[in-house]
Write a protein that holds these residues in place. Structure first.
Motif, mmCIF file in Angstrom:
data_model
loop_
_atom_site.group_PDB
_atom_site.id
_atom_site.type_symbol
_atom_site.label_atom_id
_atom_site.label_comp_id
_atom_site.label_asym_id
_atom_site.label_seq_id
_atom_site.Cartn_x
_atom_site.Cartn_y
_atom_site.Cartn_z
ATOM 1 N N GLU A 281 -26.821 12.922 72.280
ATOM 2 C CA GLU A 281 -26.986 11.610 71.647
ATOM 3 C C GLU A 281 -28.430 11.127 71.762
ATOM 4 O OE1 GLU A 281 -24.941 7.134 71.718
ATOM 5 O OE2 GLU A 281 -24.420 8.615 73.250
ATOM 6 N N ILE A 282 -29.053 11.332 72.917
ATOM 7 C CA ILE A 282 -30.450 10.923 73.078
ATOM 8 C C ILE A 282 -31.356 11.719 72.147
ATOM 9 C CG2 ILE A 282 -32.408 10.928 74.686
ATOM 10 C CD1 ILE A 282 -30.449 10.268 76.923
ATOM 11 N N LEU A 283 -31.154 13.034 72.101
ATOM 12 C CA LEU A 283 -31.983 13.860 71.217
ATOM 13 C C LEU A 283 -31.788 13.465 69.755
ATOM 14 C CD1 LEU A 283 -31.562 17.372 72.879
ATOM 15 C CD2 LEU A 283 -33.537 15.834 73.015
ATOM 16 N N ASN A 284 -30.564 13.140 69.383
ATOM 17 C CA ASN A 284 -30.294 12.768 67.990
ATOM 18 C C ASN A 284 -31.013 11.483 67.595
ATOM 19 O OD1 ASN A 284 -28.662 15.007 67.712
ATOM 20 N ND2 ASN A 284 -26.735 13.890 67.917
ATOM 21 N N VAL A 285 -31.044 10.483 68.467
ATOM 22 C CA VAL A 285 -31.685 9.217 68.091
ATOM 23 C C VAL A 285 -33.206 9.326 68.101
ATOM 24 C CG1 VAL A 285 -29.746 7.850 68.942
ATOM 25 C CG2 VAL A 285 -31.706 8.272 70.442
ATOM 26 N N LEU A 286 -33.742 10.404 68.696
ATOM 27 C CA LEU A 286 -35.195 10.621 68.678
ATOM 28 C C LEU A 286 -35.610 11.608 67.595
ATOM 29 C CD1 LEU A 286 -35.909 10.973 72.529
ATOM 30 C CD2 LEU A 286 -35.932 8.892 71.131
ATOM 31 N N ALA A 287 -34.631 12.174 66.865
ATOM 32 C CA ALA A 287 -34.911 13.278 65.951
ATOM 33 C C ALA A 287 -35.807 12.894 64.789
ATOM 34 C CB ALA A 287 -33.594 13.867 65.433
ATOM 35 N N ASP A 288 -35.774 11.629 64.361
ATOM 36 C CA ASP A 288 -36.571 11.239 63.194
ATOM 37 C C ASP A 288 -37.928 10.647 63.573
ATOM 38 O OD1 ASP A 288 -35.468 8.953 64.320
ATOM 39 O OD2 ASP A 288 -35.415 7.874 62.396
ATOM 40 N N LEU A 289 -38.242 10.610 64.884
ATOM 41 C CA LEU A 289 -39.533 10.074 65.311
ATOM 42 C C LEU A 289 -40.605 11.160 65.220
ATOM 43 C CD1 LEU A 289 -38.556 7.986 68.489
ATOM 44 C CD2 LEU A 289 -38.798 7.212 66.120
ATOM 45 N N PRO A 308 -32.772 19.242 67.994
ATOM 46 C CA PRO A 308 -33.325 18.925 66.672
ATOM 47 C C PRO A 308 -34.657 19.638 66.455
ATOM 48 C CG PRO A 308 -32.671 16.937 67.882
ATOM 49 C CD PRO A 308 -32.642 18.065 68.854
ATOM 50 N N ASP A 309 -35.175 19.560 65.230
ATOM 51 C CA ASP A 309 -36.411 20.270 64.899
ATOM 52 C C ASP A 309 -37.600 19.816 65.732
ATOM 53 O OD1 ASP A 309 -35.036 21.714 63.010
ATOM 54 O OD2 ASP A 309 -35.636 20.437 61.330
ATOM 55 N N ASN A 310 -37.591 18.568 66.208
ATOM 56 C CA ASN A 310 -38.743 18.052 66.957
ATOM 57 C C ASN A 310 -38.568 18.196 68.461
ATOM 58 O OD1 ASN A 310 -36.795 16.069 67.359
ATOM 59 N ND2 ASN A 310 -38.298 14.387 67.351
ATOM 60 N N ALA A 311 -37.564 18.958 68.891
ATOM 61 C CA ALA A 311 -37.296 19.085 70.327
ATOM 62 C C ALA A 311 -37.273 20.557 70.731
ATOM 63 C CB ALA A 311 -35.973 18.425 70.696
ATOM 64 N N SER A 383 -31.226 2.330 73.680
ATOM 65 C CA SER A 383 -32.314 1.682 74.412
ATOM 66 C C SER A 383 -33.438 2.667 74.696
ATOM 67 C CB SER A 383 -31.803 1.067 75.720
ATOM 68 O OG SER A 383 -31.423 2.057 76.649
ATOM 69 N N VAL A 384 -33.134 3.963 74.793
ATOM 70 C CA VAL A 384 -34.190 4.965 74.951
ATOM 71 C C VAL A 384 -35.064 5.003 73.708
ATOM 72 C CG1 VAL A 384 -34.622 7.458 75.072
ATOM 73 C CG2 VAL A 384 -32.983 6.406 76.626
ATOM 74 N N ARG A 385 -34.449 4.979 72.548
ATOM 75 C CA ARG A 385 -35.227 4.978 71.307
ATOM 76 C C ARG A 385 -36.121 3.741 71.238
ATOM 77 N NH1 ARG A 385 -35.216 6.824 65.874
ATOM 78 N NH2 ARG A 385 -35.925 5.195 64.447
ATOM 79 N N ARG A 386 -35.529 2.565 71.473
ATOM 80 C CA ARG A 386 -36.327 1.336 71.413
ATOM 81 C C ARG A 386 -37.450 1.363 72.444
ATOM 82 N NH1 ARG A 386 -31.129 -0.979 71.251
ATOM 83 N NH2 ARG A 386 -31.326 -1.591 73.452
ATOM 84 N N GLY A 387 -37.106 1.778 73.651
ATOM 85 C CA GLY A 387 -38.107 1.796 74.705
ATOM 86 C C GLY A 387 -39.225 2.781 74.433
#
Length: 431
Positions: A281-289, A308-311, A383-387
């Motif tokens: 879930e954490i990797l997914n919410v960071l995938a588009d950054l 994801p591609d960026n990880a 909150s990880v994404r926002r932070g």
């Protein structure tokens, strides 16, 4: 002189000691590491001679029994601010101290016997010991060695000891901490230490609980106030032996974010640890950054998570080499990751649900310095994404992290502290 490092059986509890061990070794002193047998590979990997004492550590077994009884919650290993700042009655402090020593005899009894025999044979001049390894001060004093606590984080046990003595002395003016063997009902820790020490002709004193001095690697703002005034030394990053992969030898073209999960927690189910679903879930919410996410220590989750591609998932990479190339680090609060990031001036995002012991207190103090953000206590992905976006976009976090790094680097290095160790050993060892 001869110097012995007494180590709690977790690799993370040895890593922070290694630079000091090698500083002493490089100055011509003889250095050994002693501990439970399972610490042997960690000491050998650091190039330090190891002396196994006692039996394999049984603390995990005892904690599993408590877990099975249903009396432990998710945050059972977390020291919270209210524990430190709340009212401390005699009854509460007795309960905390009884918990500290409840399993000590079962866990450390054979270790005390073996370690004392080794110290009396080898005759160290100085013993530097982990506060979670209470066999060491008994063995050191039985052999006439100077000894000091070497803290793997905040000085919770020093704070607890001093607070316990203050409250009890104020309550009934008993002369705690001075008799040969304190009464168990009055002073459970003093009674346990004194009983064992008396078997080797050593009278009880507070040096058995607090050492002749204390070595602290935390900056003053991150310390737990109320313990003994420590000897302050710089944290030197060390992550163990490793081969640095080619992709991490240079700075990336865009922001690189390191995500560090606790492999100790993954191997010990008693400690809170991210499930594969939570990591996914954490990797997914960071995938588009527009960032590269390096998941360090990913071995226990490999095969259960789709990157994801960026990880990229790596089983091991030395943090002291990786973090200087990172713009932020997300982690579970471990002392070595905290110290590495602090040293390198990298903004931090500690993950609250998977912290233990003093991690939450340190994370909150770091956030108070403006160099990090603590994630939400539950379901941290959002909150990880926002932070993380804030850490990357708001320059104040990077500026404060650099400021703290510069302050940390003003402390003396282990090599610069060798003459201090030599003088203290000479002052406190038995003649």
């Amino acid at each position: 002189m001869r110097v012995l490092f007494a180590n709690f059986p977790l690799q993370s509890h040895l890593l922070f000691m290694v630079p000091t061990a090698w500083a002493l070794r490089s100055a011509g002193h003889t250095v050994h590491v002693a501990g439970h047998p399972e610490s042997a590979p960690h000491a050998a990997a650091a190039g330090l001679p190891f002396v196994p004492v006692g039996e394999p550590y049984r603390g995990w077994e005892l904690m599993r029994r408590k877990e099975a009884s249903g009396t432990a919650g998710r945050d059972r290993f977390v020291i919270k601010r209210e524990y430190i700042e709340g009212e401390h009655t005699r009854e509460l402090l007795l309960k905390l101290v009884e918990g500290q020593v409840k399993s000590a005899d079962v866990i450390h009894g054979p270790t005390i016997t073996d370690l004392t025999a080794f110290c009396r044979s080898w005759r160290p001049d100085l013993v530097l010991w982990d506060p979670m390894f209470p066999a060491a001060p008994i063995a050191a004093e039985a052999a006439g060695a100077a000894h000091a606590r070497f803290l793997p984080g905040q000085d919770y046990y020093g704070w607890l000891r001093n607070r316990f003595l203050d409250v009890h002395r104020a309550d009934d003016a008993r002369n705690l901490g001075t008799s040969d063997v304190p009464e168990e009902d009055d002073d459970p820790l003093g009674h346990w230490l004194g009983t064992w020490a008396s078997r080797y002709g050593v009278p009880f004193s507070e040096t058995l609980s607090l050492g002749h001095f204390t070595v602290d690697l935390l900056p003053d703002w991150a310390r737990l106030q109320g313990g003994p005034d420590p000897l302050r030394m710089r944290y030197v990053p060390y992550s163990g032996r490793a081969v640095l992969p080619r992709r991490f030898r240079e700075r990336p073209r865009g922001p690189r974010v390191c995500l560090v999960l606790s492999t100790t927690s993954a191997r010990q189910p008693l400690f809170p640890s991210a499930t594969p679903e939570e990591l996914q879930e954490i990797l997914n919410v960071l995938a588009d950054l527009p960032v590269e996410v390096v998941v360090a220590g990913a071995g226990p989750w490999r095969g259960s998570v789709d990157a994801p591609d960026n990880a990229v998932l790596v089983d091991f990479v030395p943090l002291h080499e990786l973090l200087p190339t990172c713009s932020a680090v997300i982690h579970t609060g471990g002392f070595n990751v905290f110290g590495n990031a602090l040293h390198e001036g990298v903004p931090q995002l500690p993950l609250r649900p998977w912290m233990h012991f003093d991690s939450l207190l340190r994370a909150e103090l770091l956030a108070g310095q403006g160099a990090g953000i603590v994630s939400a206590p539950e379901s941290p992905a959002a909150s990880v994404r926002r932070g993380l976006i804030r850490l990357l976009d708001e320059p104040g976090f990077q500026e404060e992290a650099r400021r703290l790094s510069e302050e940390t680097r003003t402390r003396p290095l282990p090599a610069e502290m060798v003459p201090v160790f030599e003088e203290l050993a000479l002052r406190h060892r038995a003649t």
